[in-house]
Design a protein around this motif. Sequence first.
Motif, PDB file in Angstrom:
ATOM      1  N   GLY A  51     -11.614   9.048  12.339  1.00  0.00           N
ATOM      2  CA  GLY A  51     -10.751   9.785  13.092  1.00  0.00           C
ATOM      3  C   GLY A  51      -9.448   9.296  13.384  1.00  0.00           C
ATOM      4  O   GLY A  51      -8.887   9.905  14.288  1.00  0.00           O
ATOM      5  N   ALA A  52      -9.069   8.192  12.804  1.00  0.00           N
ATOM      6  CA  ALA A  52      -7.766   7.711  12.987  1.00  0.00           C
ATOM      7  C   ALA A  52      -7.044   7.141  11.983  1.00  0.00           C
ATOM      8  O   ALA A  52      -7.640   6.652  11.075  1.00  0.00           O
ATOM      9  CB  ALA A  52      -7.837   6.806  14.504  1.00  0.00           C
ATOM     10  N   VAL A  53      -5.517   7.116  12.099  1.00  0.00           N
ATOM     11  CA  VAL A  53      -4.820   6.124  11.006  1.00  0.00           C
ATOM     12  C   VAL A  53      -4.054   5.119  11.907  1.00  0.00           C
ATOM     13  O   VAL A  53      -3.616   4.966  13.112  1.00  0.00           O
ATOM     14  CB  VAL A  53      -3.605   7.208  10.683  1.00  0.00           C
ATOM     15  N   GLN A 101      -7.673  -9.404   2.116  1.00  0.00           N
ATOM     16  CA  GLN A 101      -7.052  -8.185   1.992  1.00  0.00           C
ATOM     17  C   GLN A 101      -6.209  -7.923   0.789  1.00  0.00           C
ATOM     18  O   GLN A 101      -5.478  -7.002   0.657  1.00  0.00           O
ATOM     19  CB  GLN A 101      -6.498  -7.787   3.630  1.00  0.00           C
ATOM     20  N   GLY A 102      -6.280  -8.947  -0.045  1.00  0.00           N
ATOM     21  CA  GLY A 102      -5.163  -8.890  -1.227  1.00  0.00           C
ATOM     22  C   GLY A 102      -3.681  -9.154  -0.848  1.00  0.00           C
ATOM     23  O   GLY A 102      -2.923  -8.690  -1.707  1.00  0.00           O
ATOM     24  N   ASN A 115     -11.010   7.801   6.681  1.00  0.00           N
ATOM     25  CA  ASN A 115     -12.060   7.982   5.684  1.00  0.00           C
ATOM     26  C   ASN A 115     -11.818   9.306   5.040  1.00  0.00           C
ATOM     27  O   ASN A 115     -11.852  10.336   5.858  1.00  0.00           O
ATOM     28  CB  ASN A 115     -13.504   7.421   6.011  1.00  0.00           C
ATOM     29  N   PRO A 116     -12.223   9.521   3.809  1.00  0.00           N
ATOM     30  CA  PRO A 116     -12.788   8.511   2.712  1.00  0.00           C
ATOM     31  C   PRO A 116     -11.214   7.819   2.050  1.00  0.00           C
ATOM     32  O   PRO A 116     -11.467   7.397   0.840  1.00  0.00           O
ATOM     33  CB  PRO A 116     -13.454   9.105   1.747  1.00  0.00           C
ATOM     34  N   VAL A 117     -10.177   8.132   2.497  1.00  0.00           N
ATOM     35  CA  VAL A 117      -9.105   7.836   1.734  1.00  0.00           C
ATOM     36  C   VAL A 117      -8.863   6.112   1.732  1.00  0.00           C
ATOM     37  O   VAL A 117      -8.939   5.714   2.872  1.00  0.00           O
ATOM     38  CB  VAL A 117      -7.415   8.402   2.287  1.00  0.00           C
ATOM     39  N   PRO A 118      -8.609   5.535   0.876  1.00  0.00           N
ATOM     40  CA  PRO A 118      -8.813   4.048   0.940  1.00  0.00           C
ATOM     41  C   PRO A 118      -7.264   3.504   1.540  1.00  0.00           C
ATOM     42  O   PRO A 118      -6.302   4.142   1.333  1.00  0.00           O
ATOM     43  CB  PRO A 118      -8.927   3.607  -0.743  1.00  0.00           C
ATOM     44  N   ALA A 119      -7.498   2.224   2.149  1.00  0.00           N
ATOM     45  CA  ALA A 119      -6.193   1.702   2.565  1.00  0.00           C
ATOM     46  C   ALA A 119      -5.215   1.557   1.385  1.00  0.00           C
ATOM     47  O   ALA A 119      -5.847   1.150   0.219  1.00  0.00           O
ATOM     48  CB  ALA A 119      -6.674   0.581   3.314  1.00  0.00           C
ATOM     49  N   PHE A 138      -0.982  10.999   7.557  1.00  0.00           N
ATOM     50  CA  PHE A 138      -2.368  10.999   7.464  1.00  0.00           C
ATOM     51  C   PHE A 138      -2.779  11.014   8.731  1.00  0.00           C
ATOM     52  O   PHE A 138      -4.144  10.697   9.151  1.00  0.00           O
ATOM     53  CB  PHE A 138      -2.844   9.371   6.726  1.00  0.00           C
ATOM     54  N   MET A 139      -2.058  11.707   9.575  1.00  0.00           N
ATOM     55  CA  MET A 139      -2.657  11.949  11.161  1.00  0.00           C
ATOM     56  C   MET A 139      -3.658  12.962  11.224  1.00  0.00           C
ATOM     57  O   MET A 139      -3.424  13.974  10.543  1.00  0.00           O
ATOM     58  CB  MET A 139      -1.508  12.211  11.995  1.00  0.00           C
TER      59      MET A 139
END
Length: 335
Positions: A51-53, A101-102, A115-119, A138-139
């Motif tokens: 529930g947060a960005v 983290q790449g 979620n479910p949008v990936p970082a 993405f808020m």
Amino acid sequence: MAFAARMRICVLAALPMFGAAGKVEIQAMKHDIQQIQASTFDGIIGKFRDGAVSSLWFFKEDNAADQKFLDEYNKVATEMKGMAKVTAISCTEFAKFCEKQGVKETPTVMIYPPNPVPAFKIEGKLEQKQIAGKLAKFMPDKVTKLTKENADTFLSSHPSEPKLLLFSNKKSVPTMWKALSVDTVFKRTVKFGFISEDETDIVQRFKVKKFPTVIMQRGAKGETKETYKGELKFMALKDFVNPYAESGMGDKMAGPAGGKEETMEEAKPWLVQEVPELTLKSHKDVCFKGEGLCVIYLKDGEAAQADIDMLTGLSKKFTSQLSDRGAKMKWMWMN
């Protein structure tokens, strides 16, 4: 002797230059950036992904590019303060975490959407506008856009929860309003509505003359309407709402059976209407419950705002004339 003196002067002159190189240093009293460690990533960012960005800047303490980026990233943290977590982590100290983290070079900024949008990594030039724009995009959003069709239901449902209304000449909900609606406490205890200026029925009903305007409606029947007079900024609005959110803590009103929570379908919109409509469902509440004379305005079709204003004016006029005689008049309209 003279040579030694010249050597001391050269050394002292070099010291300020050495100090200027320095390293990235995030100071709590100076910056709005939240610095994290590898061990606190999950507790600050990971577990709130539903529930947060958040954003995370990966930096190396002795990297000149990171040192230059510090002030730019802090502008993002100041702009989004309270609305999103703007964080940073040292890859000098936590190299393995950064590698996991790449992250191969710094400065790197990752966005962690709900979620479910990936970082994902922000590509291109790292600037305040771009980073803040990604956070805003993405808020999460629990704001209800009000129209003539859904306004009464929204305003009368969950009567224990204050309704905060933003009247705007913009078409889209601002980031600040979205962020308030998903605040940890507010999302359970306050309802947020957004009304554009072209929703003239609602604008006239609340007698809004300028935009933007914020009005809070409170009370079981929506009887209290307070216009916010402070700054239209996140923290100022949060301070305004806090006392009313904490007092109710999202308590739900029991339905007619005494145990079932009231839903949107079970709401009684006529309880918050300025002049309610007399129908089969509303007749007991608006007319036949309690003492008083029912004044019914018969209308061929829906009552317009002009009709409501006329009836409200008559109601105030006759109420003032008859109040000292103990007479009570209930005003309503019927299609």
